[in-house]
Design an enzyme around this catalytic site. Structure first.
Site, PDB file in Angstrom:
ATOM      1  N   GLU A   3      12.806  44.828  30.516  1.00 34.92           N
ATOM      2  CA  GLU A   3      13.956  44.592  30.152  1.00 34.92           C
ATOM      3  C   GLU A   3      14.918  44.121  31.184  1.00 34.92           C
ATOM      4  OE1 GLU A   3      16.358  46.882  26.863  1.00 34.92           O
ATOM      5  OE2 GLU A   3      16.715  47.724  28.607  1.00 34.92           O
ATOM      6  N   TYR A  16      20.735  38.625  27.129  1.00 31.60           N
ATOM      7  CA  TYR A  16      19.734  39.970  27.361  1.00 31.60           C
ATOM      8  C   TYR A  16      18.424  39.040  26.969  1.00 31.60           C
ATOM      9  CZ  TYR A  16      16.961  43.864  25.289  1.00 31.60           C
ATOM     10  OH  TYR A  16      16.157  44.759  25.044  1.00 31.60           O
TER      11      TYR A  16
END
Length: 396
Positions: free
Chosen positions: A206, A118
């Site tokens: 993101e 991530y």
């Protein structure tokens, strides 16, 4: 302004970020053509069909599926396009899918196992600096990781005077447990990602997941991007990417009239001038036992036309049981606002919910007299507590 995955990946690619290649399609036949094109360009024989909506968790709702041949590409694309996709980030009704992304399968076999990470770039509002937030636990909801395993989340703050430094990019790759070619690729990836974030005046980039492939490439498999609306005047090409079908129709309409409107889930409509006063108004509604149905800032020119537009937009919400108009007359005179309320009321006709008007500031007493003598079903107030009490009465 939010972007679709395929739009976000185009921006990333322009900044040198390696991405999972793909093309957007609007029906099954187009999906097959895009799959063939990908096969020619990348050699992929399996494809991922991804619903394009402004919400995460698409896979959990059935909006991301693997196709192992062209017939499956067509069948899956046709089944996803037109569906109301429900995810943890949509309403219970879900969002209608108008297009899909046909992407290459990047989870191919090789010398090592693929690994998901991530990574995001955003502003740390506590320090006023941009930062990387990243984790070895890619592919999961970052909120869940933060709650259950906070030690697996790392951050790297960027000094705005010097930007991302080499030692910081290397520390990111090290904390993710990478070595060799994958380590070098991650360093390059971090620099390119930060470039994309800065040059496009974004508020969020993101990437979940960032994938280390089986042959040690580092690529963005997904991308969520939010752009700073206040900077779009510098990026006309990005402003053109706006997809109003993904936005609340009432909020879109309000924007056309330069009204700052955000729909909420409550029962008391708010019409206010100034964001700070709007926040205080929502607080007083909560304290009075109600729930704000919206945030609506009419700005400093609360004339009859703007007030009427604001009323019509608030009344589109069937949950609204009362409307509180809270105006501070600084730049604008309260008596002019009061006359605007009266004129708007007459123009709209019978308004089916109680209206409480609180006007304070320049010519507030004259404004109260205009409201009280209008003969309309509008109650006036001077003090904020008085307005709150009246809201409580009408909701009882």
């Amino acid at each position: 302004m939010n972007l679709h995955e395929y739009q976000a990946k185009d921006i990333l690619k322009q900044s040198g970020v390696a991405i999972q290649e793909g093309y957007v399609a609007f029906n099954g036949n187009e999906a097959v053509e895009m799959a063939k094109k990908l096969n020619e360009e990348t050699g992929t024989n399996w494809w991922v069909v991804k619903a394009q909506i402004h919400a995460g968790g698409r896979g959990k709702g059935g909006g991301v599926k693997l196709a192992k041949n062209l017939d499956e590409v067509r069948t899956i694309a046709d089944s996803i396009i037109g569906m109301n996709l429900i995810t943890p980030q949509t309403s219970k009704e879900g969002k209608k899918v108008h297009k899909v992304l046909i992407a290459q399968d990047v989870y191919y076999p090789g010398d090592s196992e693929p690994k998901e990470f991530y990574m995001s770039v955003l502003l740390n509002r506590n320090t006023g600096r941009n930062m990387f937030m990243y984790s070895t636990e890619g592919g999961m909801d970052i909120e869940t990781v933060a709650e259950k395993t906070p030690h697996l989340i790392f951050t790297e703050e960027i000094d705005p005077k010097v930007g991302l430094q080499g030692y910081q990019a290397r520390r990111i790759a090290f904390n993710l447990g990478l070595s060799g070619m994958a380590f070098k690729q991650m360093v390059k990836f971090a620099f390119a990602l930060y470039k994309a974030y800065e040059t496009n005046d974004a508020s969020l980039f993101e990437i979940n997941p960032v994938l280390k492939t089986s042959d040690d490439k580092i690529i963005a498999v997904d991308a969520k991007v939010s752009l700073d609306d206040n900077a779009l005047f510098r990026h006309s090409e990005l402003a053109e990417m706006r997809d109003i079908t993904e936005e609340d129709p009432t909020e879109v309409e309000a924007g056309e009239y330069s009204l700052n409107y955000v729909k909420l889930d409550g029962n008391v409509g708010c019409m206010v001038n100034g964001a700070g006063l709007a926040m205080a108004t929502m607080d007083i509604i909560k304290l009075s036992g109600g729930d704000p149905a919206n945030f609506l800032d009419v700005g400093g020119t609360a004339n009859a036309e703007r007030v009427e537009r604001a009323f019509r937009i608030i009344l589109k919400d069937e949950n609204v049981k009362a409307i509180l108009v809270n105006i501070f007359g600084g730049i604008v005179r309260c008596d002019r606002v009061a006359q605007g309320v009266v004129d708007a009321y007459k123009s709209i006709g019978e308004i089916p919910v109680p209206i409480i008007v609180r006007l304070q500031g320049t010519n507030a007493e004259e404004a109260k007299k205009i409201i009280d003598e209008s003969g309309l079903k509008v109650e006036s107030a001077i003090l904020l507590q008085e307005a709150a009490d009246k809201v409580k009465e009408v909701l009882a």
